[in-house]
Design a protein around this motif. Structure first.
Motif, PDB file in Angstrom:
ATOM      1  N   LEU A   4      -2.156  30.010  32.644  1.00  0.00           N
ATOM      2  CA  LEU A   4      -0.738  29.722  32.461  1.00  0.00           C
ATOM      3  C   LEU A   4      -0.450  29.012  31.129  1.00  0.00           C
ATOM      4  CD1 LEU A   4       2.126  29.765  33.651  1.00  0.00           C
ATOM      5  CD2 LEU A   4       1.572  27.614  34.806  1.00  0.00           C
ATOM      6  N   GLY A   5      -1.049  27.857  30.905  1.00  0.00           N
ATOM      7  CA  GLY A   5      -0.709  27.072  29.716  1.00  0.00           C
ATOM      8  C   GLY A   5      -1.752  27.065  28.620  1.00  0.00           C
ATOM      9  N   ASN A   6      -2.927  27.633  28.890  1.00  0.00           N
ATOM     10  CA  ASN A   6      -4.027  27.704  27.925  1.00  0.00           C
ATOM     11  C   ASN A   6      -4.536  26.319  27.511  1.00  0.00           C
ATOM     12  OD1 ASN A   6      -4.688  28.944  24.604  1.00  0.00           O
ATOM     13  ND2 ASN A   6      -5.969  29.196  26.387  1.00  0.00           N
ATOM     14  N   ILE A   7      -4.562  25.386  28.496  1.00  0.00           N
ATOM     15  CA  ILE A   7      -5.157  24.081  28.206  1.00  0.00           C
ATOM     16  C   ILE A   7      -6.223  23.681  29.224  1.00  0.00           C
ATOM     17  CG2 ILE A   7      -3.240  23.171  26.836  1.00  0.00           C
ATOM     18  CD1 ILE A   7      -2.441  21.530  29.393  1.00  0.00           C
ATOM     19  N   CYS A   8      -6.312  24.363  30.361  1.00  0.00           N
ATOM     20  CA  CYS A   8      -7.300  23.980  31.376  1.00  0.00           C
ATOM     21  C   CYS A   8      -8.304  25.100  31.646  1.00  0.00           C
ATOM     22  CB  CYS A   8      -6.615  23.584  32.689  1.00  0.00           C
ATOM     23  SG  CYS A   8      -5.635  22.069  32.587  1.00  0.00           S
ATOM     24  N   ARG A   9      -7.887  26.101  32.408  1.00  0.00           N
ATOM     25  CA  ARG A   9      -8.823  27.119  32.895  1.00  0.00           C
ATOM     26  C   ARG A   9      -9.284  28.092  31.821  1.00  0.00           C
ATOM     27  NH1 ARG A   9      -5.138  29.326  37.589  1.00  0.00           N
ATOM     28  NH2 ARG A   9      -3.629  28.928  35.945  1.00  0.00           N
ATOM     29  N   SER A  10      -8.375  28.689  31.088  1.00  0.00           N
ATOM     30  CA  SER A  10      -8.804  29.711  30.125  1.00  0.00           C
ATOM     31  C   SER A  10      -9.594  29.124  28.952  1.00  0.00           C
ATOM     32  CB  SER A  10      -7.634  30.577  29.653  1.00  0.00           C
ATOM     33  OG  SER A  10      -6.622  29.819  29.038  1.00  0.00           O
TER      34      SER A  10
END
Length: 158
Positions: free
Chosen positions: A10-16
């Motif tokens: 979603l926000g490209n700060i945690c999972r990806s």
């Protein structure tokens, strides 16, 4: 031929970015960095230009996985021309990716990261931004990335 893998959340700060960093380490360890490239992106725009979330940075540091150079960005239509594989973290991300794709793509495969996990296949990677459970997410991402790399190696003969 370069194989390009894009991880999407979603926000490209945690999972990806976590998946990007973990996958990069696995690719490097397999001595395939000259053949396989990776990046990450978010479907949302809220965190563009920011580094990974503190929780992601903390778990990656603890596991000795570099996140150097990873900066949040938003997925674009050009990504469908530039990436062989687009790997999303959950069903909502896949839906957003499909909306952007509009049939114009060189992407060979688009699916979910947990499709490569033996226990959670078909499921969604929980968002630690909401749950705070970065350790659990790391374990899911790590095993899934191992299996993803093995799958790509078989598929691409690398």
């Amino acid at each position: 031929m370069k194989i390009n893998v894009l991880f999407v959340c979603l926000g490209n700060i945690c999972r990806s970015p976590m998946a990007e960093a973990v996958f990069r380490k696995k690719v490097s360890s397999a001595r395939l960095s000259d053949q396989i490239q990776m990046d990450s992106a978010g479907t949302g725009h809220w965190h563009i230009g920011k580094p990974p979330h503190e929780g992601t940075r903390s778990i990656l540091k603890k596991k000795a996985v570099s996140y150097e150079g990873i900066i949040a960005r938003q997925i674009s239509t050009d990504d469908f021309k530039n990436f062989t594989y687009i790997i999303s973290m959950d069903e909502a991300n896949i839906s957003e990716v499909e909306k952007l794709q509009k049939g114009k793509t060189d992407t060979l495969y688009a699916g979910k990261l947990l499709d490569f996990h033996p226990e959670f296949s078909g499921g969604d990677v929980p968002d630690p931004y909401l749950t705070g459970n970065f350790e659990e997410v790391y374990d899911m991402v790590d095993l899934s990335c191992t299996n993803l790399l093995a799958w790509i190696r078989r598929r691409e003969s690398v």
